[in-house]
Motif scaffolding. Sequence first.
Motif, short mmCIF file in Angstrom:
data_model
loop_
_atom_site.label_atom_id
_atom_site.label_comp_id
_atom_site.label_asym_id
_atom_site.label_seq_id
_atom_site.Cartn_x
_atom_site.Cartn_y
_atom_site.Cartn_z
N GLU A 181 4.48 -56.30 -23.77
CA GLU A 181 4.12 -56.30 -25.19
C GLU A 181 5.15 -57.03 -26.05
O GLU A 181 4.80 -57.66 -27.05
N ASN A 182 6.43 -56.93 -25.68
CA ASN A 182 7.50 -57.40 -26.57
C ASN A 182 8.32 -58.56 -26.01
O ASN A 182 9.19 -59.08 -26.70
N GLY A 183 8.05 -58.96 -24.77
CA GLY A 183 8.84 -60.03 -24.16
C GLY A 183 10.28 -59.63 -23.91
O GLY A 183 11.17 -60.49 -23.83
N THR A 184 10.52 -58.33 -23.78
CA THR A 184 11.87 -57.81 -23.63
C THR A 184 12.44 -58.12 -22.25
O THR A 184 11.74 -58.07 -21.24
N THR A 185 13.73 -58.45 -22.23
CA THR A 185 14.46 -58.63 -20.98
C THR A 185 15.06 -57.28 -20.59
O THR A 185 15.81 -56.68 -21.36
N PHE A 186 14.71 -56.78 -19.40
CA PHE A 186 15.25 -55.51 -18.92
C PHE A 186 16.26 -55.75 -17.81
O PHE A 186 16.04 -56.59 -16.93
N LEU A 187 17.35 -55.02 -17.85
CA LEU A 187 18.31 -54.96 -16.76
C LEU A 187 18.33 -53.52 -16.28
O LEU A 187 18.69 -52.60 -17.03
N ILE A 188 17.91 -53.30 -15.02
CA ILE A 188 17.75 -51.95 -14.50
C ILE A 188 18.46 -51.86 -13.15
O ILE A 188 18.33 -52.75 -12.31
N SER A 189 19.19 -50.78 -12.94
CA SER A 189 19.85 -50.59 -11.64
C SER A 189 19.29 -49.36 -10.94
O SER A 189 18.72 -48.46 -11.56
N ASP A 190 19.47 -49.33 -9.62
CA ASP A 190 19.13 -48.16 -8.82
C ASP A 190 19.81 -48.32 -7.47
O ASP A 190 20.23 -49.42 -7.11
N HIS A 191 19.95 -47.23 -6.74
CA HIS A 191 20.56 -47.34 -5.41
C HIS A 191 19.50 -47.33 -4.31
O HIS A 191 19.84 -47.41 -3.13
N THR A 192 18.22 -47.22 -4.70
CA THR A 192 17.14 -47.33 -3.73
C THR A 192 16.11 -48.35 -4.25
O THR A 192 16.07 -48.67 -5.44
N LEU A 193 15.27 -48.82 -3.34
CA LEU A 193 14.27 -49.83 -3.70
C LEU A 193 12.95 -49.22 -4.19
O LEU A 193 12.11 -49.93 -4.72
N ASP A 194 12.78 -47.92 -4.00
CA ASP A 194 11.47 -47.29 -4.21
C ASP A 194 10.84 -47.65 -5.55
O ASP A 194 9.70 -48.13 -5.61
N ASN A 195 11.53 -47.39 -6.63
CA ASN A 195 10.97 -47.61 -7.96
C ASN A 195 11.26 -49.01 -8.48
O ASN A 195 10.40 -49.65 -9.09
N ILE A 196 12.45 -49.48 -8.24
CA ILE A 196 12.89 -50.72 -8.87
C ILE A 196 12.15 -51.94 -8.31
O ILE A 196 11.90 -52.91 -9.02
N ALA A 197 11.74 -51.88 -7.05
CA ALA A 197 10.99 -53.00 -6.48
C ALA A 197 9.62 -53.13 -7.13
O ALA A 197 9.09 -54.23 -7.27
N ASP A 198 9.05 -52.01 -7.54
CA ASP A 198 7.74 -52.02 -8.18
C ASP A 198 7.80 -52.61 -9.59
O ASP A 198 6.90 -53.33 -10.01
N VAL A 199 8.88 -52.33 -10.29
CA VAL A 199 8.93 -52.68 -11.71
C VAL A 199 9.57 -54.04 -11.97
O VAL A 199 9.28 -54.68 -12.98
N SER A 200 10.40 -54.52 -11.06
CA SER A 200 11.20 -55.72 -11.33
C SER A 200 10.46 -57.01 -11.02
O SER A 200 9.65 -57.08 -10.10
N THR A 201 10.78 -58.06 -11.78
CA THR A 201 10.29 -59.41 -11.48
C THR A 201 11.33 -60.18 -10.68
O THR A 201 11.04 -61.24 -10.12
N ARG A 202 12.55 -59.66 -10.62
CA ARG A 202 13.64 -60.29 -9.86
C ARG A 202 14.58 -59.20 -9.38
O ARG A 202 14.90 -58.26 -10.13
N LEU A 203 15.00 -59.31 -8.13
CA LEU A 203 15.89 -58.30 -7.54
C LEU A 203 17.20 -58.94 -7.09
O LEU A 203 17.20 -59.99 -6.46
N ILE A 204 18.28 -58.28 -7.43
CA ILE A 204 19.61 -58.67 -6.96
C ILE A 204 20.16 -57.52 -6.12
O ILE A 204 20.10 -56.36 -6.55
#
Length: 214
Positions: A181-204
Amino acid sequence: MIQIQHLIKAYNKEIVLNIPELTIRQGEIFGLVGNNGAGKTTLFNLILDLITASKGEVTSKGIQVRESEDWKDFTGAFIDETFLIGYLTAEEYFGFIAGLRKLTKAETTAFLEKYADFFNGEILGKKKFIRDFSKGNQKKVGIVAALMGKPEIVVLDEPFANLDPSSQYKLRKLIKDFAAENGTTFLISDHTLDNIADVSTRLIILEKGHIVRD
């Protein structure tokens, strides 16, 4: 949007983070994954100028975060419960953040109504201090407060921790919808892939302070 050059953080000559170069582009949902101690929180703290780099620099929309505080106008963040004010109720805290973001009372009410399902009837109207909330509900308050004012950049450190599976699912949808909706850039961390892989457009993937996969 965010550029990192020759960024090093060391404690007592032990290097805990070493990123020669990294660019996070506008509109990315940037997922940072790594074990505890990999350097995820250190990186976010440097991006938010909460700690001082041993070497290198972080630039946000052309602003060096160490040299100016202007980047705060377009940045929202929640790292941990120290970002909250424990002796306030949720309503008081949201009112405080709304004042910083120059939101009217009506705008604040309309904004919070969007997250009624995420709050699950456990946050607003409870006449309860934030310090007395569960860890999961404290996290919900911090996450939603970070979104107030529709910032261009939002930094969330392990936002899925302490949330039940239903709330994790709602948070994934919340992040994706807000970004769309807003074109927001998100930076999100986690120690597992479960949730972050679903939500991210790029993974480091970060390991011992180094980027091992992008």
